[in-house]
Design a protein around this motif. Structure first.
Motif, PDB file in Angstrom:
ATOM      1  N   ASP A 178       0.795  -0.949  -0.121  1.00  0.00           N
ATOM      2  CA  ASP A 178      -0.040   0.147  -0.044  1.00  0.00           C
ATOM      3  C   ASP A 178       0.876   1.215   0.071  1.00  0.00           C
ATOM      4  O   ASP A 178       1.960   1.202   0.402  1.00  0.00           O
ATOM      5  CB  ASP A 178      -0.901   0.085   1.312  1.00  0.00           C
ATOM      6  CG  ASP A 178      -1.957  -0.758   1.128  1.00  0.00           C
ATOM      7  OD1 ASP A 178      -2.954  -0.896  -0.097  1.00  0.00           O
ATOM      8  OD2 ASP A 178      -2.564  -1.518   1.892  1.00  0.00           O
ATOM      9  N   ARG A 196       0.802  -4.641   2.772  1.00  0.00           N
ATOM     10  CA  ARG A 196      -0.713  -4.768   2.592  1.00  0.00           C
ATOM     11  C   ARG A 196      -1.101  -5.904   3.457  1.00  0.00           C
ATOM     12  O   ARG A 196      -0.478  -7.060   3.423  1.00  0.00           O
ATOM     13  CB  ARG A 196      -1.141  -4.690   1.334  1.00  0.00           C
ATOM     14  CG  ARG A 196      -2.755  -4.911   1.212  1.00  0.00           C
ATOM     15  CD  ARG A 196      -3.046  -4.763   0.030  1.00  0.00           C
ATOM     16  NE  ARG A 196      -2.968  -3.383  -0.744  1.00  0.00           N
ATOM     17  CZ  ARG A 196      -3.232  -3.021  -1.982  1.00  0.00           C
ATOM     18  NH1 ARG A 196      -3.702  -4.128  -2.658  1.00  0.00           N
ATOM     19  NH2 ARG A 196      -2.904  -2.123  -2.356  1.00  0.00           N
ATOM     20  N   ARG A 358      -7.215   1.229  -4.072  1.00  0.00           N
ATOM     21  CA  ARG A 358      -6.110   0.491  -3.392  1.00  0.00           C
ATOM     22  C   ARG A 358      -4.820   0.606  -4.472  1.00  0.00           C
ATOM     23  O   ARG A 358      -5.128   0.650  -5.493  1.00  0.00           O
ATOM     24  CB  ARG A 358      -6.109  -0.884  -3.121  1.00  0.00           C
ATOM     25  CG  ARG A 358      -6.977  -1.277  -1.844  1.00  0.00           C
ATOM     26  CD  ARG A 358      -6.379  -0.792  -0.472  1.00  0.00           C
ATOM     27  NE  ARG A 358      -6.975  -1.033   0.544  1.00  0.00           N
ATOM     28  CZ  ARG A 358      -7.936  -0.101   1.048  1.00  0.00           C
ATOM     29  NH1 ARG A 358      -7.945   1.337   0.589  1.00  0.00           N
ATOM     30  NH2 ARG A 358      -8.687  -0.263   2.193  1.00  0.00           N
ATOM     31  N   ARG A 383     -11.177  -0.069  -4.641  1.00  0.00           N
ATOM     32  CA  ARG A 383     -10.873  -0.674  -3.556  1.00  0.00           C
ATOM     33  C   ARG A 383     -11.362  -2.325  -3.586  1.00  0.00           C
ATOM     34  O   ARG A 383     -10.343  -3.221  -3.072  1.00  0.00           O
ATOM     35  CB  ARG A 383     -11.607  -0.220  -2.303  1.00  0.00           C
ATOM     36  CG  ARG A 383     -11.219  -0.866  -0.898  1.00  0.00           C
ATOM     37  CD  ARG A 383     -12.075  -0.270   0.163  1.00  0.00           C
ATOM     38  NE  ARG A 383     -11.926  -1.217   1.418  1.00  0.00           N
ATOM     39  CZ  ARG A 383     -12.549  -1.238   2.523  1.00  0.00           C
ATOM     40  NH1 ARG A 383     -13.602  -0.130   2.653  1.00  0.00           N
ATOM     41  NH2 ARG A 383     -12.496  -1.893   3.562  1.00  0.00           N
ATOM     42  N   ASP A 387      -8.835  -5.250  -2.371  1.00  0.00           N
ATOM     43  CA  ASP A 387      -9.186  -5.534  -0.573  1.00  0.00           C
ATOM     44  C   ASP A 387     -10.320  -6.009  -0.657  1.00  0.00           C
ATOM     45  O   ASP A 387     -11.410  -5.316  -0.604  1.00  0.00           O
ATOM     46  CB  ASP A 387      -9.028  -4.016  -0.136  1.00  0.00           C
ATOM     47  CG  ASP A 387      -9.228  -4.238   1.325  1.00  0.00           C
ATOM     48  OD1 ASP A 387      -9.519  -5.394   2.124  1.00  0.00           O
ATOM     49  OD2 ASP A 387      -9.057  -3.164   1.991  1.00  0.00           O
TER      50      ASP A 387
END
Length: 402
Positions: A178, A196, A358, A383, A387
């Motif tokens: 990240d 991450r 992300r 995202r 994720d």
């Protein structure tokens, strides 16, 4: 009973139509009681709320009530409010065969309500819950969940079904790093990479049934149900994209309870609020002790319960059908030729802080090391593409089996 009234308002606009606002006329503030006591030893649950107008956001919880279930007119089980409108029995108990049960509710404004006496129906276990490839009434292929059950005594006859479904979500484009802001200056920011969490790779999400599924065997020679579909998941639905589990609960209920749920089901499945046939008030088995003319919506039900859980993998049923796909188009931020560096970095920082995207890179990077500074280009994904906690929670539930 998870839903007492389901109101569906669908507006399909294929041309320009002047919008209008619906306002409820002649609204009645009615107590809504959602109460099913079962033969399971547990803290039983009762839900109290109020009817609401079309223009309201939802029902208002009925708080501060005194709730009791009375067994054989002598033993009282007291309920306490664990959340607004949710009442749970202080002690665990189970409904027993041959005993009568009555619900008593006293609201915070001093009004009293009582149910008819009800008894526990025949206890009958689910024979089998199974999954198989199926096609729904709209011609969509997917996975159907079916139930078989049989009561050799012929005494059950009236059945209601609910379910809880859980499914695994695998992040399609998980990336090990990240990006974060490591330093903020007057003319530019500095950015770095951090690990991450691997908990964002695989997640789980759950739903409960929101419709009323009832059936009866009164017209059959045997008290037998074969191949009753209790749920259907289209092949392109995220729920069956990987591995799926469903817990099906079967309630054996009285003829009177079946009649109440049948009317309620017909009402909640109405295609339109403006359909020509509108049902009247649904009468249950709960009345006001203070005013016999007061309307009360709900039914106090005592049911025997049986449940089964199964698991299903997409690869076993639907491998050749189109599957769920997230829109994972890359979001590339590039510094404009005449854009000040600090302005571009501020744009990047806003993206990072939004929690809607992300970081993603097709170039190998090492977490903990700074990016090449100053950055003038950076790539993100929506995202959910990097994720899975955008769609579920990390960590498998206790019952999960691989």
């Amino acid at each position: 009973m998870r839903i007492l009234v389901t109101i569906l308002l669908c507006s399909t606009l294929n041309s320009c139509i002047d919008p209008f606002e619906i306002e409820t006329e002649n609204f009645e503030n009615i107590l809504v009681v959602n109460a099913t006591i079962t033969n399971e030893v547990k803290n039983q649950k009762i839900l109290l709320s109020r009817t609401f107008r079309f223009e309201d956001n939802g029902p208002l919880s009925e708080e501060g009530a005194i709730v009791k279930v009375i067994e054989d007119a002598s033993i009282e089980y007291l309920f306490t409010e664990s959340a607004p409108g949710t009442y749970r029995s202080v002690q665990e108990f189970a409904a027993s065969s041959g005993k009568e049960y009555e619900l008593s509710v006293q609201t915070s404004d001093g009004k009293s309500y009582v149910s008819d006496n009800v008894t526990l129906p025949q206890e009958t276990s689910i024979e089998r819950v199974y999954a198989q490839r199926s096609t729904n009434d709209s011609g969509v292929e997917g996975l159907g969940i079916f139930v078989d059950t049989f009561d050799p005594t012929g005494n059950s006859q009236y059945y209601r079904y609910e379910f809880e479904e859980t499914y695994r979500i695998v992040t399609p484009l998980w990336y090990p790093s990240d990006v974060i802001v490591t330093a903020e200056g007057e003319e530019s920011f500095e950015f770095g990479l951090v690990n991450r969490s691997e908990s964002q790779k695989v997640c789980y999400a759950s739903n409960v049934s929101n419709n009323i599924k009832i059936t009866n065997t009164t017209i059959f020679e045997e008290d037998r149900i074969t191949g009753l579909e209790v749920n259907f998941i289209p092949a392109a639905d995220i729920r069956i994209d990987n591995r799926y589990s469903i817990l099906v609960r079967q309630y054996v209920q009285s003829r009177e309870a079946n009649g109440f749920y049948e009317i309620l089901s017909n009402f909640s499945e109405s295609e339109s609020l403006f359909s020509q046939i509108q049902p009247g008030f649904i009468t249950g088995n709960i009345i006001s002790e203070d005013n016999t003319d007061e309307k009360v919506l709900g039914y106090f039900d005592v049911s025997s319960v049986s449940e089964q859980r199964i698991f299903a993998n997409r690869s076993d049923f639907l491998i050749d059908l189109p599957r769920f796909a997230l829109e994972c188009e890359l979001i590339e931020l590039v510094r404009d030729p005449f854009e000040e560096l600090i302005t571009f970095h501020q744009r990047v920082s806003v993206f990072i802080d939004s929690n809607e995207v992300r970081y993603f890179s097709d170039t190998p990077t090492t977490p903990g090391e700074p990016l090449e500074q100053p950055i003038s280009r950076i790539v993100f994904l929506p995202r959910a593409c990097g994720d899975c906690t955008a769609l579920g929670v990390s960590g498998a539930p206790d019952f999960w089996m691989d």
